[in-house]
Design a protein around this motif. Structure first.
Motif, short mmCIF file in Angstrom:
data_model
loop_
_atom_site.label_atom_id
_atom_site.label_comp_id
_atom_site.label_asym_id
_atom_site.label_seq_id
_atom_site.Cartn_x
_atom_site.Cartn_y
_atom_site.Cartn_z
N LYS A 159 0.92 -1.22 0.01
CA LYS A 159 -0.21 -0.04 -0.06
C LYS A 159 0.85 1.36 0.03
CE LYS A 159 -3.37 2.88 0.48
NZ LYS A 159 -4.27 3.16 1.70
N PHE A 163 0.32 1.13 -4.48
CA PHE A 163 -1.08 1.15 -4.40
C PHE A 163 -1.36 2.69 -3.81
CE2 PHE A 163 -0.73 -3.49 -4.80
CZ PHE A 163 -1.52 -3.59 -5.82
N ARG A 165 -4.89 2.53 -3.43
CA ARG A 165 -5.89 1.88 -2.92
C ARG A 165 -5.94 0.08 -3.17
NH1 ARG A 165 -9.61 3.06 -6.18
NH2 ARG A 165 -9.69 0.82 -7.00
N ILE A 166 -5.93 -0.66 -2.21
CA ILE A 166 -6.12 -2.09 -2.29
C ILE A 166 -7.53 -2.57 -2.10
CG2 ILE A 166 -5.40 -4.33 -1.25
CD1 ILE A 166 -2.86 -3.05 -0.30
N ASP A 167 -8.08 -3.01 -3.32
CA ASP A 167 -9.53 -3.65 -3.14
C ASP A 167 -9.50 -4.97 -2.63
OD1 ASP A 167 -10.14 -1.27 -4.53
OD2 ASP A 167 -9.49 -1.93 -6.60
N GLU A 247 -10.41 0.02 3.38
CA GLU A 247 -10.78 0.48 2.28
C GLU A 247 -10.88 -1.31 1.57
OE1 GLU A 247 -6.42 0.53 0.15
OE2 GLU A 247 -6.70 1.92 1.97
N ILE A 248 -10.32 -2.43 2.02
CA ILE A 248 -10.08 -3.54 1.26
C ILE A 248 -11.52 -4.36 1.50
CG2 ILE A 248 -8.92 -5.62 1.20
CD1 ILE A 248 -6.62 -4.60 2.99
N GLY A 318 -5.35 -3.68 -6.94
CA GLY A 318 -5.82 -2.49 -6.53
C GLY A 318 -5.63 -1.62 -7.72
N GLU A 319 -5.44 -0.08 -7.48
CA GLU A 319 -5.26 0.85 -8.34
C GLU A 319 -4.25 1.71 -7.87
OE1 GLU A 319 -8.19 4.24 -9.58
OE2 GLU A 319 -9.08 2.47 -10.17
N LYS A 324 -5.33 -0.32 -12.67
CA LYS A 324 -5.53 -1.40 -12.04
C LYS A 324 -4.52 -2.50 -12.14
CE LYS A 324 -10.64 -1.35 -11.21
NZ LYS A 324 -11.87 -2.14 -11.41
#
Length: 405
Positions: A159, A163, A165-167, A247-248, A318-319, A324
């Protein structure tokens, strides 16, 4: 330079103390002295003898019942350590934390508390100590093993550096070692079997999803091991990661098991040997799972015969900058190399090394705070650096696509 008190004398403790002694021998710090205490003093003495032979460092040993808060308090007051490293059983986390509170001593462990009479794995009991530790001006570092521990650090490092954001996050734990036994566990049999037979749970879109134990299987090709069946399980770092990285959207934990292990486990379950409910046998109360533990091989005894590798890591999707991507960070550990260095197999090594690293970062002041903390609440960079320096090197790679399951 600081003195530490290590509680527990199993394989993980042996590795951690050997690694602490290596730093003492090198003069690099932050450890000055180590005392090792356990209910069975002879186990401590065996570890101390191995440490002396391998590093030339003398380790003080002693006896302690970690369930006895008064005795633990007395020992801490006598030893005056800067940090208590709890490598005993998860049942003993709270008594040791109570003793640390009584003496205002920093605390660290590798696994979350669980009650002895219920297979329930959650951080609630230890998180409830937050105000007491904060008011006492001391720190409790929870879960400084591999999983939990390194897997959380891997996630935070991804992170921080890769990243926005981690999804989704998948934690993959593969032990590709062969110890030559018909049935044995690579860490405490009681804890291992309680974990494996508990219902599986994962975190998805703000809710827990529960399923029967070992009901979800996938095949994965692990580097340095090969294709293995891995099963969805619950593991405590899911709870802390979903709390501290909300956020995950989905967090899953997978562990590999061989068919022979699962067949033996099914038979033992069917005949009641994995039960944690007391039964009466010849006028005495016994717990079947505790009896089973007594007749199974001691995990610390498996080092010499275990061959092969472990492969443990995390896959995050993530993004970054609107793009992505999926990254995989992992460590591969040789059972044979671990045994040659410390006299212990790789599963103990992959937990004992992070225990030493967590203790070193607390003692050096690189990780500090007042209250109760999980691994992902601290800067991952110094931990990642020490993994490379002390026997658990890691790699990171970009995958062509997210996991297809």
């Amino acid at each position: 330079m600081s003195k530490v008190l290590v509680i527990g004398a199993g394989g993980v403790s042996s590795v951690a103390v050997h690694k602490m002694a290596q730093l003492i021998a090198s003069g690099e710090g932050p450890f000055s002295e180590v005392m090792l205490a356990s209910r069975t003093v002879s186990k401590c003495e065996d570890i101390a003898a191995s440490v002396k032979q391998r590093t030339g460092v003398d380790i003080e040993t002693g006896a302690i019942d970690a369930d006895d808060v008064a005795a633990m308090t007395e020992l801490i007051e006598k030893v005056q350590p800067a940090l208590v490293v709890n490598l005993a059983l998860p049942y003993q986390d709270l008594p040791i934390m109570d003793a640390c509170l009584a003496t205002k001593t920093d605390y660290m462990d590798t696994a979350n508390y669980e009650p002895i009479d219920e297979a329930k794995f959650e951080y609630k009991w230890q998180w409830d100590y937050q105000d007491r530790f904060k008011n006492a001006g001391i720190l409790a570092l929870l879960g400084s093993g591999f999983d939990p521990g390194v897997t959380s650090v891997f996630t935070c490092w991804l992170k921080k550096h890769h990243f926005d954001r981690i999804d989704t996050l998948d934690i993959l734990d593969c032990n590709g070692g062969d110890h030559g036994q018909h049935f044995a566990t690579n860490f405490n049999p009681e804890i291992n079997i309680r974990e494996v037979t508990a219902p599986a749970r994962h975190w998805e879109k703000g809710a827990w999803i529960e399923s029967p134990a070992l009901s979800h299987k996938q095949v994965f090709d692990f580097e340095a091991v090969g294709e293995k069946n891995m099963y969805l399980m619950y593991h405590e770092e899911i709870e802390s990661l979903k709390t501290h990285l909300p956020e995950i959207q989905r967090i899953r934990f997978w562990m590999t098991f061989g068919d022979a292990y699962l067949t033996h486990l099914e038979v033992l379950q069917n005949v009641g040997m994995t039960s944690i409910e007391e039964i009466e046998y010849q006028g005495q109360k016994i717990v079947p799972l505790q009896f089973l533990k007594a007749v199974l091989p001691e995990p610390a005894s498996l080092g010499e015969t275990t061959k092969g590798n472990t492969n443990i890591g995390v896959i995050a999707t993530g993004e970054k900058d609107g793009v992505k991507k999926t990254l995989y960070v992992k460590n591969i550990c040789s059972h044979e190399a671990a045994f040659e260095e410390t006299g212990n197999q790789g599963v103990s090594y992959t937990t004992g090394v992070p225990a030493m690293i967590g203790a070193a970062l607390v003692l050096s002041g690189k990780w500090k705070g007042e209250g109760v903390f999980n691994m992902e609440q601290f800067d991952p960079d110094p931990f990642m650096e020490m993994l490379n320096e002390h026997g658990l090197p890691w790699t990171v790679e970009e995958m062509e696509a997210p996991l297809g399951f």
